[in-house]
Design an enzyme around this catalytic site. Structure first.
Site, short mmCIF file in Angstrom:
data_model
loop_
_atom_site.label_atom_id
_atom_site.label_comp_id
_atom_site.label_asym_id
_atom_site.label_seq_id
_atom_site.Cartn_x
_atom_site.Cartn_y
_atom_site.Cartn_z
N CYS A 287 33.99 -34.05 27.19
CA CYS A 287 34.04 -34.53 28.56
C CYS A 287 33.10 -33.74 29.46
O CYS A 287 31.89 -33.93 29.38
CB CYS A 287 35.49 -34.55 29.06
SG CYS A 287 35.73 -35.82 30.31
N HIS B 187 38.35 -37.52 25.25
CA HIS B 187 39.10 -36.34 24.78
C HIS B 187 39.69 -36.60 23.39
O HIS B 187 40.83 -37.06 23.29
CB HIS B 187 40.23 -36.01 25.75
CG HIS B 187 39.76 -35.44 27.05
ND1 HIS B 187 39.55 -34.09 27.23
CD2 HIS B 187 39.46 -36.03 28.22
CE1 HIS B 187 39.13 -33.88 28.47
NE2 HIS B 187 39.07 -35.03 29.09
N GLU C 145 40.86 -34.61 21.33
CA GLU C 145 41.98 -33.71 20.98
C GLU C 145 43.35 -34.37 21.16
O GLU C 145 44.32 -33.96 20.54
CB GLU C 145 41.91 -32.41 21.79
CG GLU C 145 42.15 -32.51 23.30
CD GLU C 145 40.88 -32.78 24.11
OE1 GLU C 145 39.95 -33.40 23.58
OE2 GLU C 145 40.85 -32.38 25.29
N1 GLN Z 1 34.88 -33.33 35.91
C1 GLN Z 1 34.30 -34.31 35.06
C2 GLN Z 1 34.54 -35.73 35.55
O1 GLN Z 1 35.37 -35.96 36.39
C3 GLN Z 1 34.81 -34.14 33.65
C4 GLN Z 1 36.29 -34.36 33.50
C5 GLN Z 1 36.85 -33.80 32.24
O2 GLN Z 1 36.25 -32.95 31.60
N2 GLN Z 1 38.05 -34.21 31.88
O3 GLN Z 1 33.90 -36.65 35.11
#
Ligand code: GLN
Length: 553
Positions: A386, A523, A525
């Site tokens: 992410c 994600h 995970e």
């Molecule tokens: N802050 C970034 C976004 O809002 C990544 C979010 C994250 O890593 N869950 O896109």
């Protein structure tokens, strides 16, 4: 008089006493695993007494990670334990907070649905809680409902009252109370003490609940004599006093509880007959965790490294990747802020893989970019998740594509080169609806949340890991890769290996000419379990093992 019950599901309510962090979530998950091993289907629910409507806006420092479900709910991290230990799938109806319960009641009151009546904790709030619980009826043979916090907490009272009422409505064959307490070992006296358990049960009794089974968290085995004593003072049978002893790995807990016969006691009380549990997969798992063949060290460069609960699922997914490769994974959590200096970067020396996790906010952002540079140049396996993927894109744009000012709009809203940007309009591939957002949108409700399909490009690291080209992964982010830069980045060596089915959203990027370098917008995970290690974690650890062997040679 026996209360007849037309329910399909039997409910087990789990409360905790003495102090928090005794492992109620893990105990519920482990009991769920045991019941599944006996051929029963299980589901779970967590009732959290705090006032936040959901944990989405909570600081992971205070409350650990925010777990995301397929249906896009931002939930308590216990949902992660439930999904990792069993095949149950969690969603919006599996996690309620006081805030969410009160919110529904207050909205109803505003709509005039109480017809001018006085709206009260009992019966209105308790009715809303019972309704939330009973939604699970029919979802599985057994529903394990965990009440967050500790008995005696003021904010937990409506939940305790609601489950007290449910006992009467459901009857004994359809409801069961398990209470988790602490039996501390006092080193100086060389004794274990039962008094905190006695007090905790008294507190529960004062709310009208007599526990059926006591789970006693302990660091030493509990003798029969001691169990007799607890039984006598807490009004339960000695065989219903179950020792929940400390275990080396959390995945040993189902077997440890089985040794104490907790599943037999539960089925006996609920009037269910099944065969003996099939625990072969759990035994095999524990065996492989205890006897790894190799070892690797992975650096995780994040913001919340002081509290590893903030990266709970990530931590577990890396362990699962190790299990799949018969390797022990040593995790080195490094504060990204420390990576802004040469001296700080030395901390990465000797690591066989570097992972930059998800996150929000600018703290440590430059340090994370330095970690990407380090992994890219030194050809160390790299996994960006992410925010980690977004920063890998920024790094590649700056260093490989010559876009010196490349940045993410999250950190510089006015950047001239927004390689990661805020999409103001996009089509939700699941609903076909066009969504809108801008810099001033609310923080809640404007994120891409939950499972989205993704199509993989043949011949890439991603396709090799998954062994197929159609996947579904969970998202929780606001910013996206900016397609305006796609061609320039591809020319510079970046590979787009995963996209949304309409080709509009870049979901996975890789780097050509590197042993293993992958960043994903989702994600992974959240979908890894000890029995089903996630393919990306499995391959990342494999690449790290190759790196370790190369370093040793
Ligand atoms: N802050 C970034 C976004 O809002 C990544 C979010 C994250 O890593 N869950 O896109």
């Amino acid at each position: 008089m026996k209360v007849s019950c037309s329910r399909k599901t039997k409910f087990i309510f789990i409360t905790g006493g003495v102090l928090s962090s005794l492992g109620k979530g893990l105990s519920a998950a482990s009991i769920g695993a045991l019941l599944e091993a006996r051929g029963l289907s299980v589901t779970f629910q967590k009732l959290d007494p705090y006032i936040n409507v959901d944990p989405g806006t909570m600081n992971p420092f205070q409350h650990g990670e925010v777990y995301v479900t397929d249906d896009g709910a931002e939930t308590d991290l216990d949902m992660g334990h439930y999904e990792r230990f069993t095949s149950a799938v969690m969603g919006k109806k599996n996690n309620y907070t006081s805030g969410r319960i009160y919110y529904t009641v207050i909205m109803k009151e505003r709509r005039g649905e109480y017809l001018g009546g006085t709206v009260q904790v009992i019966p209105h709030i308790t009715d809303a809680i019972k309704e939330a619980v009973l939604q699970l009826d029919g979802a599985a043979d057994i529903a394990l409902v965990e009440i967050g916090g500790t008995v005696g907490d003021i904010e937990g009272l409506p939940f305790i009252e609601a489950i007290r009422q449910l006992r009467i409505e459901l009857g004994r064959d359809y409801s069961l109370f398990i209470h988790l307490t602490l039996v501390p070992y006092i080193r100086t006296a060389g004794e274990v003490k039962t008094k905190p358990t006695q007090h905790s049960v008294k507190e529960l009794l004062a709310s009208g609940i007599q526990p059926d089974i006591l789970l006693c968290r302990t660091e030493v085995p509990l003798s029969g004599e001691l169990k007799q004593k607890i039984a006598l003072f807490c009004n339960v049978a000695p065989q219903d006093v179950i020792a929940a002893r400390d275990v080396e790995s959390i995945y040993e807990l189902p077997l440890a509880l089985r040794e104490e016969g907790v599943d037999d006691r539960i089925l006996d009380k609920l009037g269910i007959w099944t065969g003996a549990p099939n625990l072969r997969p759990w035994k095999k798992l524990v065996e492989s965790i205890r006897h790894p063949k190799d070892e690797v060290t992975i650096a995780v460069t994040g913001k919340y490294v002081e509290l590893t609960e903030s990266y709970k699922s990530l931590h577990e997914a890396l362990i699962h990747g190790g299990i799949a490769n018969k390797a022990k994974v040593n995790l080195l959590y490094i504060s990204a802020e420390d990576l802004n200096s040469e001296a700080g970067l030395k901390k990465l020396e000797g690591c066989h893989g570097i992972l930059v996790p998800g996150g929000f906010g600018s703290r440590g952002m430059e340090g994370k970019i330095h970690a990407v540079t380090y992994a890219r140049k030194k050809r160390i396996p790299f996994f960006g998740i992410c925010l980690g993927m977004q920063l890998a894109v920024v790094e590649m744009a700056r260093s490989l594509a010559g876009i010196a000012d490349a940045h993410s709009m999250e950190f510089d809203a006015a950047t001239k080169e927004p390689v990661i940007y805020l999409m103001t309009e996009w089509v939700d591939s699941r609903t076909g609806k066009t969504e809108h957002r801008d810099q001033n949108s609310d923080l809640g409700g404007t994120m891409r949340l939950g499972a989205y399909p993704c199509v993989l490009q043949e011949g890439t690291l991603a396709a090799a890991a998954y062994g197929k080209t159609g996947i579904s992964e969970r998202h929780r982010h606001r910013y996206e890769f900016n397609n305006a830069y796609r061609e320039r980045l591809e020319q510079a060596g970046m590979i787009v290996s995963g996209e949304s089915p309409d080709g509009k959203l870049v979901e996975i990027v890789e780097l050509a000419d590197h042993p293993w370098f992958l960043g994903c917008q989702f994600h992974p995970e959240f979908q890894s379990g000890p029995m089903r290690p996630h393919p990306l974690f499995q391959d990342f650890i494999k690449a790290a093992l190759d790196q370790a062997k190369g370093q040793a040679a």
